[in-house]
Design a protein around this motif. Structure first.
Motif, PDB file in Angstrom:
ATOM      1  N   GLN A 136      -4.360  -5.717  -0.027  1.00 53.53           N
ATOM      2  CA  GLN A 136      -4.557  -4.715   1.470  1.00 53.53           C
ATOM      3  C   GLN A 136      -5.307  -3.390   0.774  1.00 53.53           C
ATOM      4  O   GLN A 136      -5.980  -2.840   1.436  1.00 53.53           O
ATOM      5  CB  GLN A 136      -3.285  -4.241   1.739  1.00 53.53           C
ATOM      6  CG  GLN A 136      -2.565  -4.773   2.886  1.00 53.53           C
ATOM      7  CD  GLN A 136      -1.670  -6.087   2.326  1.00 53.53           C
ATOM      8  OE1 GLN A 136      -1.057  -6.060   1.405  1.00 53.53           O
ATOM      9  NE2 GLN A 136      -1.464  -6.955   3.286  1.00 53.53           N
ATOM     10  N   ASN A 137      -5.098  -3.066  -0.635  1.00 50.27           N
ATOM     11  CA  ASN A 137      -5.889  -1.893  -0.963  1.00 50.27           C
ATOM     12  C   ASN A 137      -6.349  -2.552  -2.486  1.00 50.27           C
ATOM     13  O   ASN A 137      -5.887  -2.016  -3.584  1.00 50.27           O
ATOM     14  CB  ASN A 137      -4.796  -1.143  -1.279  1.00 50.27           C
ATOM     15  CG  ASN A 137      -5.452   0.307  -1.010  1.00 50.27           C
ATOM     16  OD1 ASN A 137      -4.684   1.432  -1.083  1.00 50.27           O
ATOM     17  ND2 ASN A 137      -6.688   0.478  -0.628  1.00 50.27           N
ATOM     18  N   LYS A 154      -0.813   4.133   0.509  1.00 53.01           N
ATOM     19  CA  LYS A 154      -1.626   5.321   1.225  1.00 53.01           C
ATOM     20  C   LYS A 154      -1.180   6.116   2.337  1.00 53.01           C
ATOM     21  O   LYS A 154      -1.319   7.080   2.601  1.00 53.01           O
ATOM     22  CB  LYS A 154      -2.933   4.698   1.281  1.00 53.01           C
ATOM     23  CG  LYS A 154      -3.754   4.309  -0.070  1.00 53.01           C
ATOM     24  CD  LYS A 154      -4.627   5.073  -0.334  1.00 53.01           C
ATOM     25  CE  LYS A 154      -5.549   4.956  -1.710  1.00 53.01           C
ATOM     26  NZ  LYS A 154      -4.936   4.146  -2.617  1.00 53.01           N
ATOM     27  N   PHE A 156      -2.023   5.827  11.049  1.00 54.77           N
ATOM     28  CA  PHE A 156      -2.179   4.784  12.153  1.00 54.77           C
ATOM     29  C   PHE A 156      -1.650   3.259  11.798  1.00 54.77           C
ATOM     30  O   PHE A 156      -1.734   2.620  12.516  1.00 54.77           O
ATOM     31  CB  PHE A 156      -3.740   4.593  12.497  1.00 54.77           C
ATOM     32  CG  PHE A 156      -4.482   4.311  11.328  1.00 54.77           C
ATOM     33  CD1 PHE A 156      -4.579   3.040  10.829  1.00 54.77           C
ATOM     34  CD2 PHE A 156      -5.454   5.298  10.844  1.00 54.77           C
ATOM     35  CE1 PHE A 156      -5.580   2.784   9.790  1.00 54.77           C
ATOM     36  CE2 PHE A 156      -6.151   4.954   9.906  1.00 54.77           C
ATOM     37  CZ  PHE A 156      -6.142   3.737   9.286  1.00 54.77           C
ATOM     38  N   CYS A 168       0.808  -1.126  -0.127  1.00 57.19           N
ATOM     39  CA  CYS A 168      -0.075  -0.022  -0.104  1.00 57.19           C
ATOM     40  C   CYS A 168       0.783   1.206  -0.064  1.00 57.19           C
ATOM     41  O   CYS A 168       1.803   1.285   0.804  1.00 57.19           O
ATOM     42  CB  CYS A 168      -0.849  -0.052   1.296  1.00 57.19           C
ATOM     43  SG  CYS A 168      -1.915   1.328   1.475  1.00 57.19           S
TER      44      CYS A 168
HETATM   45 FE1  SF4 Z   1      -4.388   3.172   4.913  1.00 52.68          FE
HETATM   46 FE2  SF4 Z   1      -5.325   0.691   4.271  1.00 52.68          FE
HETATM   47 FE3  SF4 Z   1      -2.843   1.287   3.317  1.00 52.68          FE
HETATM   48 FE4  SF4 Z   1      -3.218   0.758   5.959  1.00 52.68          FE
HETATM   49  S1  SF4 Z   1      -3.488  -0.653   4.267  1.00 52.68           S
HETATM   50  S2  SF4 Z   1      -2.114   2.533   5.138  1.00 52.68           S
HETATM   51  S3  SF4 Z   1      -5.193   1.624   6.272  1.00 52.68           S
HETATM   52  S4  SF4 Z   1      -5.147   2.315   2.916  1.00 52.68           S
END
Ligand code: SF4
Ligand code: SAM
Length: 469
Positions: free
Chosen positions: A223-224, A181, A185, A179
């Motif tokens: 995961q995405n 993104k 958190f 991921c």
């Molecule tokens: Fe965000 Fe989901 Fe990527 Fe984790 S896996 S950083 S929650 S988009």
């Protein structure tokens, strides 16, 4: 070369899986990698020569469970050695990726630490352990475990044997990993690496294999997952929607699902696919995490409350009976009562069929962990209880709303009561009915009698699907 025990019996491996469906998929693939070496699956660690813990690092509690389990395995290994046998211990998955050296330092009984992108190399790692054992014998130094937590240049998918992991007509198929993104958190971008999409031809080939081997239902994993952008056979980039349409055309597939999606990547074509691909089940897991724009911004979610609600509307326009589920985090740093109220209002507005909710867990190395306005644990506990009470009511209402209807159920396993079997509706609800275990892996029409908080009671409709006793 096959591994056999000195008593001539095949070696056995026990793989314990923690965390998400991607780990379930990876565990199945590790079993596939070990099978040619002669490893059969063991029922539990007691019967195993090799134990693999496929770990999850998403919350602190998940990581700590691994260390307690390692303590138990160390004791088992010591006992075995006293009897002149051995137990090989491997740690795989996201804790391995994130804390590789630390695991070997904290628990010297561990023989192998292998990251989530390197487990296709398990045979070589086992060979290294065997060489060390032969060379060093009983004098093997504590902390001498072998470690492979690289993100190798080659894709593990190109080195894995054909998948065998079909359970009762259902199989996972990993199409995307990692991921980019960077939600503040979340550890995933650090443990699973940057976003990677498998090429279309590899995904379609694996889908066909799984369907030919008996899968009626496929769940595409990532995961995405809806950020999927795999290379098509002609060199063009395929979206998830295009891939779903192609998989939907494979004969024999009855059900298709995908998880986990990010709201930002729900494009128009994917939304439309929910209306026009009949195999795509009317259930979508679409995590929102919070209903407060201020918190969504602090989480770096790249979407606001309004975008989420608009996507939900568009999805329901495409498929009126779509059920939604979501993930929520309560007590992210700085979350006020007003922010939490926004979350509760969003839940009321959307109406979810099911929800996974978590107390915020501070993960080392993530930006959220450095924030100073952490929410006290007792506040998180109270908010989680309030949220769960609300989503519990919604889940029960959703299940009750299906009572009296006849729906196709994919039966998978024994139920809680004698003679009962359990399966899933198109909306992923659990249904219990009196039935023959030979129905596992079959889709059968079931009349739903009563809905409860977490399941439904049904009776199998006598008809063409009935399996003769
Ligand atoms: Fe965000 Fe989901 Fe990527 Fe984790 S896996 S950083 S929650 S988009
Ligand atoms: N990619 C998905 C998304 O964008 O929502 C989520 C994948 S994550 C593996 C699964 C869920 O774990 C998240 O949706 C989030 O609710 C929860 N989670 C992740 N990090 C967390 C943390 N530090 N504390 C509590 N829950 C967390």
């Amino acid at each position: 070369m096959k591994d056999v025990r000195t008593d001539g019996q095949p070696k056995r491996v026990f793989i314990r899986t923690y965390g998400c469906q991607m780990n379930v998929y990876d565990s199945d693939r590790m079993a596939d990698v070990l099978r040619p070496l002669g490893y059969a699956l063991a029922e539990g660690p007691e019967q195993a020569d090799l134990v693999v813990l496929n770990t999850c690092h998403i919350r602190e509690h998940a990581s700590e469970k691994v260390y307690s389990e390692l303590g138990r395995l160390r004791a088992a290994k010591t006992e075995r050695r006293a009897e002149g046998r051995d137990l090989t211990i491997a740690v795989a998955g996201c804790v391995a990726q994130a804390e590789g050296e630390e695991i070997i330092r904290r628990q010297p009984a561990v023989d192998i630490v292998v990251g989530s992108q390197a487990y296709h190399r398990l045979p070589e790692l086992l060979a290294q352990v065997a060489r060390k054992a032969a060379g060093e014998g009983a004098k093997r130094a504590p902390g001498a475990g072998v470690l492979d937590t690289e993100f190798p240049p080659e894709s593990k998918f190109d080195h894995l044997p054909s998948p065998q992991g079909i359970r009762a007509g259902s199989a996972f198929l990993s199409i995307q990993e990692g991921c980019d993104k960077f939600c503040t958190f979340c550890v995933v971008p650090y443990t699973r690496g940057m976003e990677y999409s498998r090429p279309v031809s590899a995904v379609l080939a694996e889908a066909r294999q799984l369907i030919e081997a008996g899968a009626l239902e496929l769940t595409l994993l990532g995961q995405n997952v809806n950020a999927y952008h795999g290379e098509g056979p002609d060199g063009s980039t395929w979206t998830l929607a295009r891939l779903i349409r192609a998989i939907g055309e494979i004969p024999g597939l009855a059900r298709l699902r995908y998880t986990t999606s990010h709201p930002r990547d729900m494009d128009e074509d994917l939304i439309a696919a929910h209306g026009d691909v009949p195999q795509l089940m009317p259930y979508l897991h679409l995590p929102v995490q919070s209903g407060s724009d201020r918190i969504l911004d602090a989480m770096n979610r790249r979407h606001d409350r309004d975008l989420y609600l608009r996507i939900v509307d568009r999805l329901r326009n495409a498929r009126a009976d779509l059920a939604l589920s979501s993930d929520f985090i309560v007590g992210f740093p700085g979350e006020s009562d007003a922010d939490f109220d926004d979350t509760m209002r969003l839940i009321q507005q959307v109406g979810f069929a099911s929800v996974y909710a978590f107390r915020y867990s501070r993960r080392p190395g993530t930006p959220g962990a450095a924030l100073t306005d952490q929410v006290p644990e007792n506040v998180k506990v109270a908010r989680l209880a309030a949220l769960q009470a609300l989503v519990g009511q919604q889940a029960r209402a959703f299940n009750e709303s299906k009572a009296g209807t006849i729906v196709p159920v994919l039966f998978a396993e024994a139920g809680r009561k004698p003679g009962q079997i359990m399966g899933k509706t198109p909306w992923l609800q659990s249904v219990y009915a009196q039935g023959d275990p030979r129905l596992f892996g079959h889709i059968v029409d079931v009349r739903l009698i009563e809905g409860y908080a977490n399941s439904l009671l049904g009776e199998i409709v006598v008809g063409p699907y009935e399996v003769a006793a």
